[in-house]
Design an enzyme around this catalytic site. Structure first.
Site, PDB file in Angstrom:
ATOM      1  NE  ARG A  14      -5.383   1.384  16.101  1.00 18.93           N
ATOM      2  CZ  ARG A  14      -5.307   2.388  15.113  1.00 18.93           C
ATOM      3  NH1 ARG A  14      -5.617   1.563  14.380  1.00 18.93           N
ATOM      4  NH2 ARG A  14      -4.651   3.598  14.778  1.00 18.93           N
ATOM      5  CG  HIS A  63      -7.768   7.402  14.562  1.00 17.32           C
ATOM      6  ND1 HIS A  63      -7.104   5.906  14.977  1.00 17.32           N
ATOM      7  CD2 HIS A  63      -8.013   7.449  13.410  1.00 17.32           C
ATOM      8  CE1 HIS A  63      -7.989   5.533  13.475  1.00 17.32           C
ATOM      9  NE2 HIS A  63      -8.340   6.325  12.717  1.00 17.32           N
ATOM     10  CD  GLU A 110      -4.660   5.128   8.179  1.00 19.40           C
ATOM     11  OE1 GLU A 110      -5.218   6.027   7.729  1.00 19.40           O
ATOM     12  OE2 GLU A 110      -5.154   4.107   7.545  1.00 19.40           O
ATOM     13  CG  ASN A 152      -4.511   1.206  10.059  1.00 18.10           C
ATOM     14  OD1 ASN A 152      -4.195   0.364  10.811  1.00 18.10           O
ATOM     15  ND2 ASN A 152      -4.605   2.859  10.819  1.00 18.10           N
ATOM     16  CE1 TYR A 177      -9.909  -1.060   6.359  1.00 20.80           C
ATOM     17  CE2 TYR A 177      -7.988   0.239   6.778  1.00 20.80           C
ATOM     18  CZ  TYR A 177      -8.574  -0.279   6.962  1.00 20.80           C
ATOM     19  OH  TYR A 177      -9.420   0.368   7.898  1.00 20.80           O
ATOM     20  CD  GLU A 189      -7.441   2.181  10.922  1.00 21.71           C
ATOM     21  OE1 GLU A 189      -8.382   1.846   9.768  1.00 21.71           O
ATOM     22  OE2 GLU A 189      -7.104   2.675  11.948  1.00 21.71           O
TER      23      GLU A 189
HETATM   24  C1  NOJ Z   1      -8.311   4.061   8.454  1.00 18.39           C
HETATM   25  C2  NOJ Z   1      -8.194   5.098   8.877  1.00 18.39           C
HETATM   26  O1  NOJ Z   1      -7.287   4.586  10.353  1.00 18.39           O
HETATM   27  C3  NOJ Z   1     -10.127   5.186   9.447  1.00 18.39           C
HETATM   28  O2  NOJ Z   1     -10.090   5.625  10.280  1.00 18.39           O
HETATM   29  C4  NOJ Z   1     -10.901   4.416   8.432  1.00 18.39           C
HETATM   30  O3  NOJ Z   1     -12.129   4.267   9.218  1.00 18.39           O
HETATM   31  C5  NOJ Z   1      -9.909   3.506   8.000  1.00 18.39           C
HETATM   32  N1  NOJ Z   1      -8.940   3.248   7.664  1.00 18.39           N
HETATM   33  C6  NOJ Z   1     -11.427   3.302   7.170  1.00 18.39           C
HETATM   34  O4  NOJ Z   1     -11.272   3.579   6.019  1.00 18.39           O
END
Ligand code: NOJ
Length: 505
Positions: free
Chosen positions: A101, A146, A192, A334, A336, A408
């Site tokens: 990606r 992006h 995002e 995405n 985390y 992500e």
């Molecule tokens: C999401 C973002 O899309 C990416 O650009 C960023 O580096 C990562 N999160 C980590 O923060």
């Protein structure tokens, strides 16, 4: 040669550590056609910021203002991927991934937006990258924007604050579909936009750096209104691009088109009903998805938003609704971390200026002084693998199990414990993180979610926005002086995980 020796040494050193390592998940837990990849973005890795007729992007301009970025750095050179893409594709090939990606730099393709010509060198660069990926059996998964856009559009009419941006985004998308769509089967319109809008127009920490009190001290902006105007224009720009793809290209090119959202799972801070309601509001209002995905999938904003925002939330005209009927083919997730939510509708004990203020919610990573999960080097990113399962389940239910890709997921290293290169290479924390999250992705697929791919953020250490180069998310360490890449233990681990992988589809 040096790269090969490093691989051998690392392989030998890590074998001892990997041998006793057991995981609840392996490649065979996922369908054969599943995409396993790594992710990057143009501004974060390409560099070559003024080469071959590329113009300035909003991030080029923003990072050149002193004081914006933690280490004072910029993406002028970043990973120099523009000149080193061949080696980077080789890294991907040695990992054994079947998808990659990346995003396209708008300013490299259209230095003046639709007010100037297409830049042949920009087209040429992505053509070479795409061809090489396919030669190595790696599917390109392309994001049109992006966070970075041609600065000219900001200067001319205020970019996302103007309805005019729909024509520029549509034009850019059309150029990309025409140039690359014969080979690209996965398109994401935006990365995002929910995060970009909050940071760009509510707290003002990303370009264009607009906000008002109490969210921040910016030269101009209106945090109460502009985030919703920008959201509206992004939703309609997405719809414009999807309409172009579906009407002109999809039947010939046979690809899919979607959008990628920043998602955080939320847990109520306490059992109080107010905190539970606050969690619902936070989920609905924005961060996972719904401020963007509800209009795209269902044609309008969530009713809770309308109730709280009233006329600050723009309305869709009949013509907008016509465009929105093309929807999307997949949702990019995405993900985390998970955070706690606390009610601010009935409680007055809430900080002002948080990004969730409009939904009357406060967000925190701690309860009674204890973090929600092991912290990472990225403030607000904690390790909570259950969160990805809950997040995907929520999206699955809300959007009727539309196809999803985990676009992500990754782990940040940084801080004082990294004195030597070896400290960065020894990233067991990242392996635990990926292993834990992948285990939950496998589970949610078993439970019926239509998840079709997973991308680790990131292939290589890179420019981490406001944190510059102080945080490292890569499976490969990058020496920014020499641009040498070195695989970390996690690269070895991902490669091992993928080894039983069948041929790319
Ligand atoms: C999401 C973002 O899309 C990416 O650009 C960023 O580096 C990562 N999160 C980590 O923060």
């Amino acid at each position: 040669m040096a790269g090969q020796t490093t691989w051998l040494l690392l392989a030998a050193a890590s074998l001892l550590w990997l041998l006793p390592w057991t995981s609840a998940v392996d490649r065979s837990d996922f369908p054969a056609s599943f995409l396993f990849g790594t992710a990057t973005s143009s501004y974060q890795i390409e560099g070559a910021y003024l080469e071959d007729n590329k113009s300035l992007s909003n991030w080029d301009v923003f990072t050149h203002v002193p004081g914006r970025i933690k280490d004072g750095s910029t993406g002028d050179i970043a990973d120099d991927h523009y000149h080193r893409y061949e080696g980077d594709v080789e890294l991907m090939h040695s990992l054994g991934i079947n998808a990659y990606r990346f995003s396209i730099s708008w300013a490299r393709i259209l230095p003046k937006g639709r007010f100037g010509k297409v830049n042949p060198s920009g087209i040429d660069f992505y053509n070479k990258l795409i061809d090489l990926l396919l030669l190595k059996g790696i599917q390109p998964f392309v994001t049109l924007t992006h966070y970075d856009i041609t600065q000219e559009l900001e200067d001319r009419y205020g970019a996302w604050l103007s309805a005019e941006i729909q024509y520029d985004f549509g034009y850019f998308a059309d150029v990309c579909f025409a140039a690359f769509g014969d080979r690209v089967k996965y398109w994401a319109t935006f990365n995002e936009p929910n995060a970009a809008v909050r940071k760009g127009y509510m707290v003002g920490t990303y370009p264009p750096g607009r906000c008002s009190q109490p969210f921040g001290s910016c030269a101009s902006g209106d945090s109460d209104a502009e985030p919703y105007v920008a959201t509206h224009n992004i939703v309609l720009s997405h719809a414009t691009a999807v309409e172009i793809y579906k009407r002109k290209y999809q039947s010939k090119q046979k690809g899919l088109i979607g959008i990628v959202m920043y998602t955080t799972w939320y847990e109520p801070l306490t059992d109080a009903p107010e905190d539970r309601l606050a969690t619902e509001r936070a989920l609905t209002f924005d961060v996972p998805c719904c401020r963007f995905l509800d209009p795209i999938v269902y044609g309008d904003y969530p009713p809770e938003m309308r109730q709280l925002l009233g006329s600050r939330l723009p309305s869709f005209s009949p013509e907008d609704r016509r465009k929105l009927r093309y929807k999307l083919d997949f949702i990019g997730v995405n993900h985390y971390t998970t955070l706690y939510t606390k009610d601010c509708m009935f409680s007055s004990d809430c900080p002002l200026g948080q990004e969730t203020q409009h939904e009357l919610v406060a967000v925190t990573g701690e309860r009674n002084g204890l973090p929600i999960g092991p912290p990472t080097a990225m403030p607000t990113f904690y390790v909570v693998p259950d969160g990805i399962e809950k997040m995907v389940t929520y999206i699955m239910k809300r959007y009727n199990n539309l196809p999803m890709f985990i676009t992500e997921n990754g782990y940040a290293q940084g801080g004082d414990n990294y004195a030597r290169v070896d400290d960065w290479l020894d990233d067991k924390g990242r392996i635990d993180y990926l292993d834990g999250y992948l285990t939950k992705v496998a589970k949610v697929i078993r439970d019926g979610a239509d998840v079709r791919g997973y991308f680790v953020w990131s292939l290589v250490d890179n420019f981490e926005w406001l944190f510059g180069y102080t945080l490292r998310f890569g499976l490969h360490y990058v020496d920014y002086e020499t641009q040498e890449r070195k695989p970390k233990l996690s690269a070895q681990w991902y490669k091992g995980f993928l080894q039983s992988m069948p041929e790319a589809q």
